[in-house]
Design a protein around this motif. Structure first.
Motif, mmCIF file in Angstrom:
data_model
loop_
_atom_site.group_PDB
_atom_site.id
_atom_site.type_symbol
_atom_site.label_atom_id
_atom_site.label_comp_id
_atom_site.label_asym_id
_atom_site.label_seq_id
_atom_site.Cartn_x
_atom_site.Cartn_y
_atom_site.Cartn_z
ATOM 1 N N GLY A 190 0.796 -1.221 0.000
ATOM 2 C CA GLY A 190 0.000 0.000 0.000
ATOM 3 C C GLY A 190 0.829 1.272 0.000
ATOM 4 N N GLU A 191 2.135 1.185 -0.145
ATOM 5 C CA GLU A 191 3.031 2.351 -0.137
ATOM 6 C C GLU A 191 3.755 2.446 -1.468
ATOM 7 O OE1 GLU A 191 4.935 3.725 2.988
ATOM 8 O OE2 GLU A 191 3.497 2.987 4.449
ATOM 9 N N ASP A 192 4.292 3.630 -1.751
ATOM 10 C CA ASP A 192 5.115 3.794 -2.945
ATOM 11 C C ASP A 192 6.422 3.047 -2.738
ATOM 12 O OD1 ASP A 192 3.233 5.400 -4.073
ATOM 13 O OD2 ASP A 192 4.177 7.266 -3.435
ATOM 14 N N ARG A 193 6.866 2.354 -3.784
ATOM 15 C CA ARG A 193 8.146 1.655 -3.705
ATOM 16 C C ARG A 193 8.931 1.948 -4.976
ATOM 17 N NH1 ARG A 193 7.482 -4.582 -5.121
ATOM 18 N NH2 ARG A 193 6.023 -4.349 -6.810
ATOM 19 N N TYR A 194 10.234 1.961 -4.833
ATOM 20 C CA TYR A 194 11.122 2.349 -5.923
ATOM 21 C C TYR A 194 12.237 1.319 -6.074
ATOM 22 C CZ TYR A 194 8.870 6.850 -5.348
ATOM 23 O OH TYR A 194 7.944 7.849 -5.259
ATOM 24 N N ARG A 195 12.586 1.026 -7.336
ATOM 25 C CA ARG A 195 13.753 0.187 -7.610
ATOM 26 C C ARG A 195 14.920 1.128 -7.850
ATOM 27 N NH1 ARG A 195 12.068 -3.159 -11.424
ATOM 28 N NH2 ARG A 195 11.812 -4.847 -9.960
ATOM 29 N N VAL A 196 15.948 1.022 -7.031
ATOM 30 C CA VAL A 196 17.109 1.898 -7.095
ATOM 31 C C VAL A 196 18.295 1.081 -7.593
ATOM 32 C CG1 VAL A 196 18.667 3.357 -5.766
ATOM 33 C CG2 VAL A 196 16.254 3.285 -5.187
ATOM 34 N N ARG A 197 18.946 1.587 -8.632
ATOM 35 C CA ARG A 197 20.150 0.950 -9.152
ATOM 36 C C ARG A 197 21.324 1.869 -8.855
ATOM 37 N NH1 ARG A 197 18.845 -3.111 -13.140
ATOM 38 N NH2 ARG A 197 16.597 -3.115 -13.415
ATOM 39 N N LEU A 198 22.344 1.317 -8.243
ATOM 40 C CA LEU A 198 23.536 2.074 -7.888
ATOM 41 C C LEU A 198 24.670 1.671 -8.823
ATOM 42 C CD1 LEU A 198 23.311 1.625 -4.034
ATOM 43 C CD2 LEU A 198 22.526 3.560 -5.361
ATOM 44 N N TYR A 199 25.320 2.665 -9.415
ATOM 45 C CA TYR A 199 26.436 2.447 -10.332
ATOM 46 C C TYR A 199 27.680 3.103 -9.757
ATOM 47 C CZ TYR A 199 22.830 1.279 -13.735
ATOM 48 O OH TYR A 199 21.773 0.709 -14.382
ATOM 49 N N LEU A 200 28.823 2.439 -9.888
ATOM 50 C CA LEU A 200 30.088 2.990 -9.413
ATOM 51 C C LEU A 200 30.540 4.125 -10.325
ATOM 52 C CD1 LEU A 200 32.005 -0.281 -8.542
ATOM 53 C CD2 LEU A 200 31.049 1.363 -6.950
ATOM 54 N N ARG A 201 31.115 5.171 -9.725
ATOM 55 C CA ARG A 201 31.627 6.297 -10.499
ATOM 56 C C ARG A 201 33.137 6.232 -10.699
ATOM 57 N NH1 ARG A 201 28.517 11.387 -10.928
ATOM 58 N NH2 ARG A 201 26.509 11.019 -9.974
ATOM 59 N N ALA A 202 33.814 5.276 -10.084
ATOM 60 C CA ALA A 202 35.273 5.175 -10.187
ATOM 61 C C ALA A 202 35.671 4.904 -11.641
ATOM 62 C CB ALA A 202 35.790 4.064 -9.290
ATOM 63 N N GLU A 203 36.792 5.432 -12.056
ATOM 64 C CA GLU A 203 37.199 5.417 -13.460
ATOM 65 C C GLU A 203 37.353 4.025 -14.076
ATOM 66 O OE1 GLU A 203 37.446 6.729 -16.955
ATOM 67 O OE2 GLU A 203 37.130 8.119 -15.298
ATOM 68 N N PRO A 204 38.077 3.079 -13.482
ATOM 69 C CA PRO A 204 38.178 1.787 -14.178
ATOM 70 C C PRO A 204 36.855 1.012 -14.188
ATOM 71 C CG PRO A 204 39.400 1.721 -12.119
ATOM 72 C CD PRO A 204 38.910 3.124 -12.303
ATOM 73 N N TYR A 205 35.946 1.338 -13.261
ATOM 74 C CA TYR A 205 34.667 0.624 -13.170
ATOM 75 C C TYR A 205 33.512 1.496 -13.619
ATOM 76 C CZ TYR A 205 37.630 -2.076 -10.092
ATOM 77 O OH TYR A 205 38.652 -2.788 -9.564
ATOM 78 N N LYS A 206 33.739 2.431 -14.505
ATOM 79 C CA LYS A 206 32.722 3.404 -14.913
ATOM 80 C C LYS A 206 31.457 2.682 -15.369
ATOM 81 C CE LYS A 206 32.517 7.903 -15.885
ATOM 82 N NZ LYS A 206 32.366 8.809 -14.847
#
Length: 92
Positions: free
Chosen positions: A25-41
Motif C-alpha cells: 500500500g506504499e510507494d516503492r522504488y527500484r534503485v540501481r547504484l552504479y560505481l563512479r570510479a574510473e576503471p569501473y565506470k
C-alpha cells in the motif's frame, strides 16, 4: 483447473532494503547504484527496493552521490488489486 504458478515464480519484493518496513500500500522504488570510479565506470553495483523516505535519504547523502550514480524508477504499488481507483466499486 486452478491457476498454478510457474516453477520460476518469485514472490514480490515487499520490504524496504534499508529500513525493512513493509511496502504494501506504499510507494516503492527500484534503485540501481552504479560505481563512479574510473576503471569501473558505469558498473552496476547494487539493486535495492526502497520506500519513499529511504529514497529521499539516499538522494540527500552527499558522500553517496559522490561515490555512486543513483538511478531509480517507481514500481507498482502492492495490494491494490485490479481496481486502481478506490472510489469505484463493483456492484454485486
Amino acid at each position: 483447473m486452478p491457476y498454478s504458478r510457474p516453477p520460476y515464480y518469485k514472490p514480490p519484493r515487499d520490504t524496504c532494503s534499508i529500513c525493512h518496513k513493509s511496502l504494501y500500500g506504499e510507494d516503492r522504488y527500484r534503485v540501481r547504484l552504479y560505481l563512479r570510479a574510473e576503471p569501473y565506470k558505469d558498473l552496476e553495483y547494487k539493486i535495492l527496493v526502497v520506500c519513499s523516505t529511504c529514497l529521499a535519504r539516499l538522494r540527500a547523502n552527499p558522500t553517496l552521490t559522490r561515490l555512486l550514480k543513483i538511478r531509480y524508477r517507481k514500481m507498482p504499488t502492492l495490494g491494490r488489486g485490479k481496481n486502481k481507483n478506490p472510489r469505484i466499486r463493483r456492484r454485486i
